[in-house]
Design an enzyme around this catalytic site. Structure first.
Site, mmCIF file in Angstrom:
data_model
loop_
_atom_site.group_PDB
_atom_site.id
_atom_site.type_symbol
_atom_site.label_atom_id
_atom_site.label_comp_id
_atom_site.label_asym_id
_atom_site.label_seq_id
_atom_site.Cartn_x
_atom_site.Cartn_y
_atom_site.Cartn_z
ATOM 1 N N ASP A 1 -7.813 8.132 14.790
ATOM 2 C CA ASP A 1 -8.008 7.909 13.358
ATOM 3 C C ASP A 1 -8.646 6.546 13.111
ATOM 4 O O ASP A 1 -8.296 5.847 12.157
ATOM 5 C CB ASP A 1 -6.658 8.026 12.631
ATOM 6 N N GLY B 1 0.843 -1.195 0.000
ATOM 7 C CA GLY B 1 0.000 0.000 0.000
ATOM 8 C C GLY B 1 0.875 1.239 0.000
ATOM 9 O O GLY B 1 2.108 1.131 -0.020
ATOM 10 N N ALA B 2 0.210 2.393 0.023
ATOM 11 C CA ALA B 2 0.983 3.637 0.002
ATOM 12 C C ALA B 2 0.255 4.722 0.777
ATOM 13 O O ALA B 2 -0.951 4.649 0.986
ATOM 14 C CB ALA B 2 1.195 4.086 -1.431
ATOM 15 N N LYS C 1 6.838 0.014 6.610
ATOM 16 C CA LYS C 1 6.455 1.357 6.164
ATOM 17 C C LYS C 1 7.749 2.105 5.860
ATOM 18 O O LYS C 1 8.555 2.350 6.767
ATOM 19 C CB LYS C 1 5.703 2.040 7.307
ATOM 20 N N PHE D 1 3.446 9.547 3.240
ATOM 21 C CA PHE D 1 4.781 9.412 3.850
ATOM 22 C C PHE D 1 5.721 8.601 2.945
ATOM 23 O O PHE D 1 6.923 8.710 3.019
ATOM 24 C CB PHE D 1 4.646 8.675 5.190
ATOM 25 N N GLY D 2 5.154 7.713 2.102
ATOM 26 C CA GLY D 2 5.958 6.773 1.321
ATOM 27 C C GLY D 2 5.141 5.539 0.999
ATOM 28 O O GLY D 2 3.936 5.638 0.733
ATOM 29 N N CYS D 3 5.768 4.367 1.067
ATOM 30 C CA CYS D 3 4.998 3.162 0.731
ATOM 31 C C CYS D 3 5.164 2.083 1.804
ATOM 32 O O CYS D 3 6.032 2.185 2.677
ATOM 33 C CB CYS D 3 5.438 2.637 -0.625
ATOM 34 N N VAL D 4 4.293 1.072 1.724
ATOM 35 C CA VAL D 4 4.375 -0.061 2.654
ATOM 36 C C VAL D 4 4.780 -1.295 1.848
ATOM 37 O O VAL D 4 4.117 -1.650 0.871
ATOM 38 C CB VAL D 4 3.027 -0.295 3.376
#
Ligand code: AMP
Length: 607
Positions: free
Chosen positions: A449, A333-334, A357, A337-340
């Site tokens: 969240d 996923g993304a 992450k 912040f960046g990607c996983v």
């Protein structure tokens, strides 16, 4: 199974007829005054005790083979509550309609029945032995999986009993019963060679009597013409209380010599138990075993912390060594912040699948600080229903290494499998989320969240809360966190006090839990349709709330509405929310036990 009437205020559990009459007398003996109690004679059945013309009437409510409930000669209903509702509108053969529930006086809890405490102990022992769990992990497993474990036990419990002698012939049974003392009521249970049937052998007057145990089409056991039971051990326990057609009641078990020889209890017979998930389907989900019991959270490698082994615990640190981490190219996923990415982390004794992450190298310092705060928060948490943080790795970029939840976000899963996932499956998952949130509340953390996109699935029946990017640890004396400035906030999930006063507490997480429930029961739809954040605020201020999703049960919608109580002081906390959804989850697990439609739907999920 869990008691389908446990949540009803007019349910007294296992009380005697005379006690029921006492309660009705105390409540005034008005026409139509009624209460419900457990029936000992028919397992899973109830008795409706009521008043008409100053007289008492007691009606047995039987649980039928298909899981429905009915008074003899009356219509079938899907639960005891629905049955009472029906008779409050139409007497349909009763002395009069049900008019006024005789609720339990305050402080009076439903009386546990003879099978209830035995069942509870059995579930506890079964979970302890099968998954080798202790402490919190044991408690959480029992709470979240009691209905499933009970189903497993129902088919195997007798195998652990000293009176169960397995496959022995009739004359061997006699030999065993005649050896030593021969008191009346000495008994054993054995397999009959033909088609997996059972027989009960019993001593009376120095003579052995043999009884065939019948099993009907729905799998219930009984001695010929006797009361029917879901399990053999319940049948035996009942026959210890009442002969029910036997020449004498069961008294003393004739112990199986092969069981006495081994001091340890018989090994568990749980079918799946492998601590690994096994191969995944192409779409990343664990397939459901068809016809057998399904994979339970405790069967997976992410139920207990990877550090639950004391050997591994010695190495537990926030910062991980880069050479222990293998990073796959696969992106899970993304975010901004960046990607996983997918990866493997090497521990002392094992390797575990992880999600990593990875911070984009060109990200500003604030994003980096946020990621470190998230890591520090998550590192303090250890619960089966929360994605655990393994640690942080500082190398080519900053990386957060977390437990893997390969099923992806709940909203996406539900919208893609709408026709296959049952409502009871969603209740089970949302109950798990409430358990994770209750843990956070106890630890004095606020999530800030909680949303369906941040609930990740390990598999179809196992959810974990993730994304602690906005979370805060509260001070010991604080009940809320006050944000100095508003940020990029998920307004549709936020309670009024968050938006108006920037105040965040477990109670505001409860509001978000309500919105998450709405998303889940509408199979991943977006909340508040096309409304923008500010429009949602005025919608709420006007006292309006989202409608009940089409397939959502009334009990669940009632809980959602409670979560959306405007004033945070009056809103329930997670202790209460978890309890409410647990009671509902147990009650439908009882009903859908034999419910054909629901089970079919869930089986189709992973063909
Ligand atoms: P996040 O920014 O934390 O919401 O992560 C973005 C996406 O990465 C999520 O929606 C998931 O698809 C995936 N992801 C994040 N954490 C995990 C995890 N622990 N296991 C598997 N996938 C994850």
């Amino acid at each position: 199974m869990p008691d389908a009437a446990a949540h009803l205020p007019f349910y007294y559990g296992s009380i005697a007829r005379s006690e029921a009459e006492e309660y009705l007398k105390l409540a005034g003996m008005s026409d139509g005054l009624f209460l419900l109690r457990q029936c000992l004679r028919s397992l899973g059945g109830y008795v409706l005790s009521m008043v008409c013309n100053l007289q008492f009437y007691h009606y047995a409510i039987e649980r039928q083979m298909n899981g429905t409930y009915a008074i003899a000669g009356g219509k079938a209903h899907c639960g005891p509550e629905e049955l009472c509702e029906f008779y409050s509108k139409d007497a349909d053969g009763l002395c009069c309609t049900l008019r006024k529930p005789c609720n339990r006086p305050s402080g009076v809890e439903p009386q546990p029945g003879v099978f209830d405490s035995m069942r509870d102990n059995m579930v506890r022992e079964y979970v302890r032995q099968t998954w080798r769990l202790e402490g919190d992990a044991l408690e959480q497993a029992i709470i979240s999986q009691a209905p499933q474990v009970e189903k497993l036990i129902a088919t195997t419990a007798h195998e652990r009993m000293p009176w169960y002698h397995g496959n022995i012939a009739r004359d061997e049974a006699e030999r065993r019963l005649y050896s030593g003392a021969q008191p009346d009521g000495k008994f054993l249970l054995r397999d009959k060679k033909e088609n997996g049937a059972y027989a009960l052998s019993l001593v009376y007057g120095k003579t052995v009597y043999h009884y065939r145990i019948d099993q009907d089409k729905s799998g219930k056991y009984s001695i010929p013409e006797g009361t029917k039971f879901d399990t053999l051990w319940q049948l035996v326990e009942y026959l210890k209380l009442k002969p029910d057609g036997l020449i004498f009641y069961l008294r003393e078990s004739c112990p199986n010599p092969s069981m006495a020889a081994s001091a340890a209890p018989a090994p568990p017979t749980h079918p799946s138990v492998s601590k690994n998930l096994g191969p995944l389907n192409a779409d990343g989900y664990t397939p459901e075993p068809v016809g057998k019991s399904r994979v339970l959270p405790m069967d997976t490698s992410v139920y207990e912390s990877p550090y639950s082994d004391p050997e591994e615990l010695k190495d537990k640190k926030l910062f991980l060594k880069r050479d222990h981490l293998m990073i796959d190219e696969v992106e899970l996923g993304a975010g901004n912040f960046g990607c996983v990415k997918k990866g493997v982390y090497k521990m002392r004794k094992k390797q575990i699948d992880v999600a990593i992450k990875v911070l984009k190298s060109n990200n500003e310092k604030t994003v980096r600080d946020e990621m470190m705060t998230e890591a520090q928060i998550m590192h303090q948490l250890d619960n089966p229903y929360i994605v655990r943080m393994i640690g942080v790795c500082e190398a080519e970029s900053l990386m957060l290494v977390m437990e893997m939840a390969s099923g992806g976000p709940l909203n996406k899963f539900l919208s893609s499998k709408k026709d296959e996932i049952t409502v009871s499956n969603i209740v089970e998952l949302m109950h798990q989320v409430s358990m994770g949130m209750k843990y956070l509340e106890e630890k004095n953390f606020v999530h800030r969240d909680l949303a369906a996109r941040n609930v990740l699935l390990v598999n179809q029946h196992y959810a974990k809360i993730s994304d602690f990017g906005l979370s805060k640890a509260l001070g010991a004396d604080d009940s809320y966190y006050k944000a100095r400035t508003a940020g990029k906030w998920p307004l549709k999930w936020y309670a009024p006090e968050c938006i108006l006063y920037h105040k965040f507490s477990s109670k505001s997480d409860v509001w978000s839990y309500g919105v998450t429930m709405w998303e889940a029961f509408s199979y991943g739809q977006k909340p508040y349709k096309k409304m923008k954040g500010p429009e949602v605020i005025s919608f709420i201020e006007q006292g309006k709330r989202m409608d009940c999703p089409t397939e959502c049960p009334a009990e669940i919608y009632a809980l959602m509405m409670q979560c959306w109580t405007y004033s945070w002081e009056e809103r329930p906390g997670f202790f209460s929310v978890e309890n409410t959804i647990r009671t509902y989850y147990y009650s439908i697990a009882t009903k859908t036990e034999n419910g054909p439609k629901a089970e079919d739907k869930s089986k189709a999920a992973f063909p």
